[in-house]
Design an enzyme around this catalytic site. Structure first.
Site, PDB file in Angstrom:
ATOM      1  N   ASP A  84       2.591 -13.128 -14.551  1.00  0.00           N
ATOM      2  CA  ASP A  84       3.761 -12.639 -15.273  1.00  0.00           C
ATOM      3  C   ASP A  84       4.125 -11.218 -14.857  1.00  0.00           C
ATOM      4  O   ASP A  84       3.325 -10.498 -14.260  1.00  0.00           O
ATOM      5  CB  ASP A  84       3.529 -12.703 -16.785  1.00  0.00           C
ATOM      6  CG  ASP A  84       2.291 -11.930 -17.223  1.00  0.00           C
ATOM      7  OD1 ASP A  84       1.309 -11.894 -16.472  1.00  0.00           O
ATOM      8  OD2 ASP A  84       2.307 -11.353 -18.328  1.00  0.00           O
ATOM      9  N   GLU A 137      -0.224 -12.570 -19.207  1.00  0.00           N
ATOM     10  CA  GLU A 137      -1.336 -11.634 -19.450  1.00  0.00           C
ATOM     11  C   GLU A 137      -0.859 -10.397 -20.191  1.00  0.00           C
ATOM     12  O   GLU A 137      -1.598  -9.805 -20.978  1.00  0.00           O
ATOM     13  CB  GLU A 137      -1.975 -11.227 -18.117  1.00  0.00           C
ATOM     14  CG  GLU A 137      -3.241 -10.389 -18.268  1.00  0.00           C
ATOM     15  CD  GLU A 137      -2.988  -8.913 -18.527  1.00  0.00           C
ATOM     16  OE1 GLU A 137      -3.787  -8.285 -19.263  1.00  0.00           O
ATOM     17  OE2 GLU A 137      -1.971  -8.382 -18.018  1.00  0.00           O
TER      18      GLU A 137
END
Length: 397
Positions: A83, A141
């Site tokens: 991400d 995350e």
């Protein structure tokens, strides 16, 4: 070095240009936590014609890839996150983000790039080891509750014996691999607090309840929790990062809003701080006649690197250096939090770091709009992990 290790390192080295191409593509097309639909598709498509099992939509957009040698042995999981962050990029790179306000400002593009190529190499050489390798391509995350815990709940660690991951690090020297055993990265809690007073004209403060004053007292007194309540040997921080009290200069603010976070290296401090925080807010509000609404959320735990596995990993790296690796160094504890910590709670795990700043380069910190890495670190990450994987299975023999 065993034949599998030599073959794996050679194969990884032959694909270093593709690693960089993948990283640059991902860097130009970042997606925020829990919105990584296209990135997940890109990852899944990469494995489409490879001899492995691919499971999609694990814990959201997570991808789990199983590389089965067909022979009995351990199951080692390797994790890479993918991400990005809500940051407007200012690097000026030719492959800078094409998505306004979104940027890979932490290196997750590099993690995915090296892991895809490493996984491809492991698939090509899977007859040379015994056991299974599970690749965890993890979303989200950066944003609690995080992708790790959701992938775990969806069974990503079923049958897994150990988990290993790494992070490229700005500010750490290129060519150096860093590690630490035990408590390695902080646990975290976050809070949002509304202090409700009573608005009044500034010339008549007695007619109101000054929310700015109450909020200020809370901020000052919260600092005594760490300085006077927490064991000084237990690293803990409490930060009020936002205080929204803007209003007219001659009016008592009706309400103020505070936000911040708490970090700790000892989970025992988590409970102590939370209880003291709530007592402090409640007590001060009662004294001034104010009320409050508190949203206090515990999220990522302290990242605890398993001592035995971490020492095993470090010994492997030190005993089998490759050309680009200069040294292996104990980094000591690292302040930011990391949701790899959830894997550490479930299986013996090791999370290490790869220096990503070359000599003479400017090291902008992670989450900075000018953050970048030396792309040589991607190959170093791949080769380091390849060394760990090959010797892990060699030891099993």
């Amino acid at each position: 070095m065993n034949n599998f290790a030599e073959n794996l390192l050679s194969l990884v080295d032959s694909k270093k240009e593709r690693m960089i191409e993948i990283r640059r593509y991902l860097h130009a097309h970042p997606e925020l936590s829990f919105e990584e639909q296209e990135t997940a598709k890109y990852i899944a498509d990469f494995y489409q014609n490879l001899a492995c099992t691919v499971k999609k939509n694990i814990g959201g957009y997570g991808i789990v890839v199983e590389i089965d040698s067909g022979k009995p042995g351990k199951n080692l999981a390797l994790r890479a996150d993918f991400d990005a962050l809500p940051i407007q990029e200012e690097t000026g790179l030719p492959f800078a983000s094409e998505n306004p306000g979104v940027m890979h400002a932490c290196g997750h593009d590099a993690h995915t790039a090296y892991m895809l190529i490493l996984a491809e190499c492991l698939i090509e050489l899977k007859e040379q080891f015994s056991g299974k390798i599970t690749i965890l391509h993890q979303p989200a995350e950066e944003t609690p509750p995080g992708g790790a815990i959701q992938m775990i709940r969806d069974g990503c660690l079923d049958g897994v014996d150990h988990v290993v991951g790494c992070h490229v690090m700005s500010g750490f020297d290129l060519g150096t691999v860093y590690y630490h055993t035990g408590a390695t990265q902080t646990g975290r809690a976050t809070f949002k607090l509304k202090v409700q007073g009573k608005g009044s004209h500034g010339s008549m403060p007695n007619a109101g309840i000054d929310a700015v004053l109450v909020g200020s007292q809370i901020v000052v007194n919260l600092q005594s929790i760490v300085s006077r309540r927490v064991n000084p040997f237990d690293m803990t921080t409490l930060t009020v990062g936002s205080f929204d009290g803007k209003g007219s200069a001659n009016v008592l603010k009706d309400a103020v809003f505070l936000e911040g976070d708490i970090r700790m290296m000892n989970e025992a401090s988590r409970t102590l701080v939370k209880e003291a925080f709530e007592d402090t807010v409640k007590g001060i509000c009662e004294v001034y006649g104010a009320t409050y609404e508190l949203d206090y959320v515990d999220d990522y735990p302290v990242l605890m690197n398993d001592q035995r596995l971490t020492e095993f990993v470090v010994n492997i790296i030190e005993q089998h250096p490759f050309t680009e690796l200069k040294e292996v160094v104990d980094s000591g504890p690292i302040a930011p939090s990391e949701d790899f910590a959830y894997y550490c709670q479930e299986r013996p795990s090791c999370f290490f770091y790869v220096g990503a700043t070359g000599e003479g380069q400017v090291a902008y910190p992670h989450h900075h709009p000018k953050f970048d890495i030396d792309e040589a670190s991607i190959l170093i990450a791949a080769k380091t992990m390849a060394t760990v994987v090959s010797e892990y299975f060699n030891q099993e023999k």
